[in-house]
Design a protein around this motif. Structure first.
Motif, short mmCIF file in Angstrom:
data_model
loop_
_atom_site.label_atom_id
_atom_site.label_comp_id
_atom_site.label_asym_id
_atom_site.label_seq_id
_atom_site.Cartn_x
_atom_site.Cartn_y
_atom_site.Cartn_z
N TYR A 145 0.84 -1.20 0.00
CA TYR A 145 0.00 0.00 0.00
C TYR A 145 0.87 1.25 0.00
O TYR A 145 0.62 2.21 -0.74
CB TYR A 145 -0.93 0.01 1.22
N GLY A 146 1.92 1.23 0.82
CA GLY A 146 2.81 2.39 0.93
C GLY A 146 3.47 2.73 -0.40
O GLY A 146 3.79 3.88 -0.66
N ALA A 147 3.66 1.73 -1.23
CA ALA A 147 4.34 1.97 -2.50
C ALA A 147 3.38 2.40 -3.60
O ALA A 147 3.73 3.22 -4.45
CB ALA A 147 5.09 0.71 -2.93
N VAL A 148 2.17 1.86 -3.61
CA VAL A 148 1.28 2.13 -4.75
C VAL A 148 0.05 2.96 -4.39
O VAL A 148 -0.68 3.41 -5.27
CB VAL A 148 0.82 0.82 -5.44
N GLY A 149 -0.22 3.17 -3.07
CA GLY A 149 -1.39 3.95 -2.68
C GLY A 149 -2.68 3.15 -2.84
O GLY A 149 -2.65 1.97 -3.21
N GLY A 150 -3.79 3.80 -2.57
CA GLY A 150 -5.06 3.07 -2.49
C GLY A 150 -5.74 2.79 -3.81
O GLY A 150 -6.40 1.77 -3.99
N HIS A 151 -5.58 3.71 -4.78
CA HIS A 151 -6.38 3.57 -6.00
C HIS A 151 -6.00 2.34 -6.84
O HIS A 151 -6.83 1.81 -7.56
CB HIS A 151 -6.27 4.83 -6.86
N ALA A 152 -4.73 1.92 -6.71
CA ALA A 152 -4.28 0.78 -7.51
C ALA A 152 -5.10 -0.48 -7.22
O ALA A 152 -5.23 -1.35 -8.07
CB ALA A 152 -2.80 0.51 -7.25
N TYR A 153 -5.67 -0.54 -6.01
CA TYR A 153 -6.43 -1.74 -5.64
C TYR A 153 -7.74 -1.84 -6.43
O TYR A 153 -8.38 -2.87 -6.43
CB TYR A 153 -6.69 -1.76 -4.14
N GLY A 154 -8.11 -0.73 -7.04
CA GLY A 154 -9.22 -0.79 -7.98
C GLY A 154 -10.60 -0.94 -7.39
O GLY A 154 -11.58 -1.11 -8.11
N TRP A 155 -10.72 -0.85 -6.06
CA TRP A 155 -12.04 -0.86 -5.46
C TRP A 155 -11.97 -0.22 -4.10
O TRP A 155 -10.90 0.10 -3.60
CB TRP A 155 -12.63 -2.27 -5.41
N VAL A 156 -13.15 -0.04 -3.47
CA VAL A 156 -13.29 0.79 -2.28
C VAL A 156 -12.31 0.51 -1.15
O VAL A 156 -11.77 1.42 -0.56
CB VAL A 156 -14.71 0.61 -1.72
N TYR A 157 -12.10 -0.77 -0.83
CA TYR A 157 -11.26 -1.09 0.32
C TYR A 157 -9.87 -1.45 -0.17
O TYR A 157 -9.69 -2.48 -0.80
CB TYR A 157 -11.85 -2.26 1.12
N PRO A 158 -8.87 -0.59 0.08
CA PRO A 158 -7.52 -0.90 -0.37
C PRO A 158 -6.71 -1.60 0.72
O PRO A 158 -7.21 -1.86 1.82
CB PRO A 158 -6.94 0.49 -0.66
N GLY A 159 -5.46 -1.85 0.42
CA GLY A 159 -4.54 -2.41 1.42
C GLY A 159 -4.90 -3.84 1.76
O GLY A 159 -5.73 -4.47 1.11
N PRO A 160 -4.28 -4.34 2.82
CA PRO A 160 -4.50 -5.74 3.21
C PRO A 160 -5.98 -6.07 3.44
O PRO A 160 -6.44 -7.14 3.03
CB PRO A 160 -3.69 -5.87 4.49
N ILE A 161 -6.73 -5.17 4.09
CA ILE A 161 -8.14 -5.49 4.30
C ILE A 161 -8.85 -5.63 2.95
O ILE A 161 -9.70 -6.50 2.77
CB ILE A 161 -8.85 -4.48 5.22
#
Ligand code: SF4
Lengths: 219, 483
Positions: free
Chosen positions: B327-343
């Motif tokens: 997450y620290g490297a790519v930020g939240g938007h890369a996850y492509g949906w509302v809940y980013p990061g490990p969760i």
């Protein structure tokens, strides 16, 4: 067609198949009945004068200002001094239970009832104060406008010293015994703030910018 | 919101190349990590609270049907209305119907990830209702037509000039020459604009951090006070929330609240924790006349009883993303949906489907820090592994990975051949590594070696071969040493 309610419940039950139903029901009933209190941190177990002192320290750490007054009769003058000292308008929305404290002497323009967007100052009474984190508990009702806790830039709160308790649990239990279940309970810790601009904390977001607490002795 | 999680790899590459984003991400996690660490260090009982919190949520999930019914009964008893929504479309429709019935034209919104999940704000706007996000971060990204990049700090990815540009573009009624360089100027402008919205609103929509089964209350936690103005001023208050947010009693909520703020922002307690029960009481000075709760399923019920069910304990504190190197490297938007990061990696495949979400389960270095800091002790890496397995079973993994693992499995079932092949492979790589013992490029792992060298295996064959050789050398001595 099954309703959403039935379908959602059925899906959950599918995942819980094999459970002892009678035991599950009695577990749930017992849990709701018992209102089990979890671990209370040591900072939430203080009482009496120690609780008052800890409340004051922690409320200040949360960027509130706090003063102690000997009795309720001192409130109007303290409010007038606070407003004058900060060059704020001498006009305040107050909660009904504070109306009889003798405001006439101060020359402040005092209004009761529901808060208005034009209000800049409110003076309200709290239900309790919680030493654990310097938190106030305010409730809604016929005497208390919830909007008065959020619309004005300056929020002054009066709390009797005898209502300072250690934990959230204790404040909740006592409030419930006194009032049942009010529509709104506001646990308030310091003035409003935001960190949404580059993660830097700024006070006075949508709610009050100043929170001033008067802990009042029961003379 | 339409997910683009399947394209995580592409999104992540774009994020790494985005200089502005990298600048915004730079350094912020450290601040969040140290604030949490010091809040936790100051509370010796933190671990005991975590254990108790976990027990509360496990108990609720194991009895979720019963608690849902208790909650419904209490909401109704208090004069509120409870609505059940199987999916996002149904939840949006319920909210729109309530607004239409009330003749509402203006809606204010408190910060709520569940309303992001169902895409509520754009939906209301498309249906002719003005819907305004009132949390400062949410408001900024709404102006920019973006989605949140962090579940607690939605505008985490933005710098001040970008915010100022958005304000200039959208607040056309204000003096175009006004200065917007100081934090305070931006905040005051937003406060002023949003004040009018609060006052005009017919309906206020919030989420709920917890729903209390015993009392039928919803509970929100904020710092700005926007959630409170949202729910106290308009005639109607709607709380939209996920069905897993239940807790039995207020006492249980207090345990979780002690964990939440410390894990999220490092505060001991958030500024405002507000409990709402039913509509205003007879004689009350203010408060909404109607109170609705919309309870969303959207894939959650299918997780109950599965290997992934522990993810339902999540209290959305954001600690896992604040401590995640990916997450620290790519930020939240890369996850492509509302809940980013490990969760997000652990939850999204359950909510948007494995076909769309499985790429996220690989968005991990499996360093385990998320699980370490999660106040609810959710085994996030373990859950991601389960999703990977499922994706594998459903043949959703990319062909090279499937083919490679298939080949490995074929050899692994044939130990003699496996040893021969790995021994040959090790010698080959060791030879290629040369005197430096490093490989600049690896067959089938060009992506990995494009950023770093691979240490070549030492001469002497595979681990098994070396082990056997060692055993042979050691054998006589071991015998001789016997007494
Ligand atoms: S998974 Fe744990 S750490 Fe992450 S948001 Fe949920 S509760 Fe917080």
């Amino acid at each position: 067609m099954t309703s959403a309610r039935e379908e959602m419940l059925a899906r959950v039950r599918r995942g819980l198949a094999g459970r002892d139903e009678a035991a599950a029901r009695s577990d749930v009933d017992a849990r709701l009945e018992r209102q089990h209190v979890g671990p209370i941190p040591a900072i939430g177990t203080v009482e009496g004068e120690a609780a008052i002192e800890q409340f004051i320290t922690r409320a200040r750490a949360a960027a509130a200002t706090v003063e102690r007054l000997a009795g309720p009769g001192d409130v109007p003058a303290a409010v007038a001094d606070y407003l004058a000292g900060r060059n704020l308008a001498a006009r305040a929305r107050i909660s009904a239970d504070l109306a009889g404290l003798g405001w006439e002497r101060t020359g402040l323009d005092i209004v009761g009832g529901k808060a208005d967007p034009a209000d800049t100052v409110s003076v309200v009474s709290a239900e309790a104060a919680i030493a654990e984190t310097g938190t106030l508990l305010l409730i809604s009702g016929a005497e208390h406008s919830t909007a008065a806790n959020f619309l004005p830039e300056t929020h002054l709160v009066v709390v009797p010293a005898s209502r300072v308790v250690g934990s959230y649990e204790l404040a909740w239990k006592q409030a419930r015994a006194r009032h049942g279940l009010p529509r709104t309970l506001n646990f308030i810790t310091g003035p409003s703030r935001t960190g949404d601009i580059e993660q830097r904390i700024q006070l006075g977001a949508h709610g009050p910018r100043n929170l001033h607490i008067m802990v009042v002795g029961d003379l | 919101m339409r997910p683009t999680s399947h394209a995580f790899n592409r999104n992540a590459h774009a994020a790494l190349a985005d200089e502005r984003l990298q600048e915004a991400l730079n350094g912020t996690p450290q601040g969040m990590q140290s604030r949490r660490a010091s809040a936790v260090a100051q509370l010796p009982e933190f671990e005991a609270l975590r254990e108790h919190g976990r027990e509360i949520k496990n108990h609720v999930i194991a009895h979720l049907d019963l608690y849902l019914l208790k909650f419904e009964e209490a909401v109704t008893r208090q004069g509120g209305h409870m609505h059940w929504a199987r999916d996002a479309a149904e939840a949006r429709r319920i909210v729109l119907d309530i607004c239409r019935k009330a003749g509402a034209r203006h809606v204010t919104k408190g910060k709520s990830m569940v309303t992001e999940e169902i895409g509520l704000t754009p939906f209301l706007e498309a249906n002719g209702i003005e819907a305004v996000e009132t949390d400062l971060g949410e408001y900024i990204i709404q102006l920019r037509g973006e989605t949140p990049s962090h579940i607690v700090a939605p505008a985490f990815h933005l710098k001040k000039p970008q915010i100022a540009d958005a304000f200039r573009e959208k607040h056309k009624h204000l003096d175009p020459e006004r200065p917007l360089t100081e934090d305070r100027q931006l905040l005051d402008e937003a406060r002023g604009v949003l004040r009018d919205k609060f006052i005009k609103a017919d309906v206020g929509i919030t989420g709920a951090n917890f729903c209390v089964a015993e009392t039928g209350s919803t509970l929100i936690v904020t710092n700005e006070g926007n959630g409170d103005l949202t729910q106290v001023l308009p005639r109607i208050h709607i709380a939209v929330t996920g069905m897993e947010k239940l807790v039995p009693t207020m006492e249980d909520a207090f345990t979780l609240l002690r964990l939440l703020a410390r894990s999220a922002t490092g505060q001991e307690f958030s500024c405002y924790t507000t409990v709402s029960t039913g509509p205003r009481r007879p004689g009350d000075i203010d408060g909404p006349e109607e109170f609705h709760v919309v309870l969303l399923d959207n894939g959650r019920s299918a997780l109950v009883g599965s290997e992934m069910q522990e993810v339902l304990r999540c209290i959305r504190c954001g600690a896992c993303m604040n401590h995640c190197p990916v997450y620290g490297a790519v930020g939240g938007h890369a996850y492509g949906w509302v809940y980013p990061g490990p969760i997000g990696a652990a939850l999204n495949p359950g909510l948007i489907g494995l076909a769309e979400g499985h790429a996220l389960a690989g968005a991990s270095t499996f360093c385990g820090r998320c699980e370490e800091v999660c106040p609810m002790k959710i085994p996030l890496p373990g859950i991601m592994r389960h999703w990977r397995e499922k994706a594998w079973q459903q043949q959703l993994a990319p062909p090279t990975q499937r083919w490679g693992l298939g080949l490995w499995a074929w050899f692994a079932r044939r130990p003699a051949l496996y040893r021969l092949a790995s021994g040959l492979g090790a010698r080959l790589l060791s030879g290629l590594g040369g005197r430096k013992g490093r490989l600049r490029w690896l067959p089938m792992a060009g992506g990995w070696t494009s950023e770093r060298d691979f240490p070549a295996p030492p001469a002497g064959g595979s681990f098994m071969q070396q082990w056997q050789a060692r055993e042979k050398r050691a054998a006589p001595k071991a015998d001789g040493g016997k007494v």
